[in-house]
Write a protein that holds these residues in place. Structure first.
Motif, short mmCIF file in Angstrom:
data_model
loop_
_atom_site.label_atom_id
_atom_site.label_comp_id
_atom_site.label_asym_id
_atom_site.label_seq_id
_atom_site.Cartn_x
_atom_site.Cartn_y
_atom_site.Cartn_z
N SER A 84 75.33 -44.63 -11.09
CA SER A 84 74.84 -45.37 -12.58
C SER A 84 74.95 -44.72 -13.86
CB SER A 84 72.93 -45.88 -12.21
OG SER A 84 72.88 -43.92 -12.06
N GLN A 85 74.28 -45.96 -15.23
CA GLN A 85 74.48 -45.44 -16.21
C GLN A 85 73.29 -45.26 -16.20
OE1 GLN A 85 76.07 -48.21 -18.25
NE2 GLN A 85 78.14 -47.37 -17.64
N ASP A 86 72.19 -43.72 -16.72
CA ASP A 86 70.62 -44.01 -16.70
C ASP A 86 70.58 -43.54 -18.55
OD1 ASP A 86 71.33 -44.28 -14.46
OD2 ASP A 86 70.69 -41.73 -14.14
N ALA A 87 69.39 -44.50 -18.20
CA ALA A 87 68.69 -43.98 -19.98
C ALA A 87 66.42 -44.03 -19.76
CB ALA A 87 69.06 -45.16 -20.96
N ARG A 88 66.23 -43.64 -20.56
CA ARG A 88 65.07 -43.53 -20.32
C ARG A 88 64.26 -45.20 -21.06
NH1 ARG A 88 61.96 -39.43 -21.07
NH2 ARG A 88 59.90 -40.87 -22.18
N ASN A 146 74.61 -54.75 -19.82
CA ASN A 146 75.26 -53.93 -19.28
C ASN A 146 76.65 -53.00 -20.32
OD1 ASN A 146 73.24 -54.38 -17.30
ND2 ASN A 146 75.31 -53.37 -15.46
N GLN A 147 77.23 -53.81 -20.31
CA GLN A 147 77.95 -53.59 -21.97
C GLN A 147 77.06 -52.73 -22.99
OE1 GLN A 147 80.86 -56.64 -21.76
NE2 GLN A 147 81.03 -56.24 -24.54
N SER A 148 76.52 -53.70 -23.62
CA SER A 148 75.68 -53.16 -24.69
C SER A 148 75.29 -51.59 -24.70
CB SER A 148 74.42 -53.98 -25.06
OG SER A 148 74.95 -55.14 -25.87
N MET A 149 74.92 -51.27 -23.17
CA MET A 149 73.78 -49.92 -23.23
C MET A 149 75.24 -49.10 -23.00
SD MET A 149 70.76 -50.21 -21.95
CE MET A 149 70.40 -48.92 -20.85
N ARG A 150 76.50 -49.49 -22.78
CA ARG A 150 77.29 -48.68 -22.58
C ARG A 150 77.36 -47.91 -23.75
NH1 ARG A 150 79.45 -51.96 -18.83
NH2 ARG A 150 81.23 -52.65 -19.63
N HIS A 151 78.23 -49.57 -24.68
CA HIS A 151 78.59 -49.18 -25.75
C HIS A 151 77.79 -48.49 -27.34
CE1 HIS A 151 81.59 -52.08 -24.57
NE2 HIS A 151 82.66 -50.88 -24.15
N SER A 152 76.34 -49.04 -26.78
CA SER A 152 75.48 -48.68 -27.91
C SER A 152 74.25 -48.62 -27.85
CB SER A 152 75.40 -49.91 -28.88
OG SER A 152 75.11 -51.27 -28.47
#
Length: 319
Positions: free
Chosen positions: A264-268, A137-143
């Motif tokens: 939520s943090q959303d990404a494909r 989750n941290q990686s998704m937020r930052h990069s």
């Protein structure tokens, strides 16, 4: 990456009465009927997992040679290859497709001949999944990356092995299950709950230690849950808990509602669908949704002082 949505349909989720064995309680979760396409998953799905042509630790190749999308569930444990791995987040592999999927290693001491992969009989241990998802989750937020902290995962695996008094020359998390095969109480409990299977229309479980809600697993249909039922029951019964208090439906619903209400943090998704990540000071979770419907989601309570857990991080059965 966006920050504007919530996990769908959890405000209408319902729960049933729990079954408790070895201090671990399993509450059935019921979701509203979802309009999902045909999806395969589990041992009989036809999924093929391989190393890349130029192998790397954090990536595997998932091949779906069938005409039906295949669900690969966060926490599934794959044995073989150059080292055992677990997937970093739920992926829905399209039909007739090969995908590179992000994984974490659960076997620090082996990088050898690329054996054929097979699915383990258990998911990765709960605490390993928690630690993995915190860093993903941290990686998704930052990069925008789905890469975790491999060192943190190996440290958590080492803690689990030490607590279980289990030895592996390659520090493989998979040896824990071999230890517990010699535990007749665990074997009996697993056999009973696997024999019962999920209840009609059940599509998820909440796992509690006494009154403390440790984890939630959600699936978009009863059939998807059924395909992973045995592996989930085995993995959650690995833990030995000294739980205080009675299992509480009120607490389960509270955590379930929290899971669904966090922004939520959303990404494909890596494959089909949308990858949604949530966390706060109490829980860490992820879900794959398809056209506004949860296909699979998992959430884990943080083992921190602000939780109402009497013993902190759960121990594991002693052989």
């Amino acid at each position: 990456m966006t920050n504007h949505s919530h996990l769908p349909n959890l405000e209408t989720a319902a729960i049933g009465s729990p079954i408790t064995r070895l201090g671990v309680s399993f509450f059935p979760i019921y979701l509203m009927d979802a309009d999902l396409p045909e999806i395969s998953t589990g041992q009989d799905s036809g999924l093929v997992i391989k190393e890349l042509e130029n192998p790397t630790v954090p990536t595997l190749l998932a091949h779906n040679p069938t005409r039906t999308p295949i669900l690969v569930v966060e926490g599934q444990h794959f044995l073989g290859g150059k080292q055992n791995r677990t997937i970093n987040g739920t992926v829905l592999v399209p039909a007739m497709t090969k995908l590179e999927i992000p994984v974490s290693c659960l076997e620090e001491g082996r990088w050898g001949r690329a054996e054929a992969y097979r699915q383990a009989e258990t998911f990765a241990p709960r605490t390993v999944r928690l630690r993995k998802e915190e860093f993903v989750n941290q990686s998704m937020r930052h990069s925008g990356s789905r890469q975790g902290d491999q060192g943190a995962v190996w440290n958590e695996v080492a803690d689990v092995l030490q607590a279980a008094e289990a030895h592996s020359e390659t520090s493989a998390a998979s040896v824990i299950d071999d230890v517990y095969r010699r535990d007749s109480r665990r074997c009996d409990a697993v056999a009973e709950l696997v024999g019962r299977g999920p209840l009609p229309r059940q599509s998820g479980i909440a796992v509690t230690h006494g009154r403390w809600v440790a984890a939630i697993e959600l699936f978009g249909s009863p059939e998807l849950l059924k395909a992973h039922w045995e592996a989930l029951i085995r993995s959650y019964l690995l833990e030995s808990v000294r739980a205080l208090g009675r299992p509480s439906p009120t607490r389960v619903l509270r955590i379930l509602r929290r899971f669904g209400s966090l922004k939520s943090q959303d990404a494909r998704g890596v494959g089909l669908g949308m990858d949604q990540r949530v966390e706060d000071r109490r829980i860490v979770g992820q879900a794959l949704t398809l056209d506004g419907v949860i296909v699979h989601g998992s959430a884990f309570a943080r083992t921190s002082n602000d939780l109402e857990h009497p013993t902190g991080t759960a121990a594991y059965h002693q052989a």
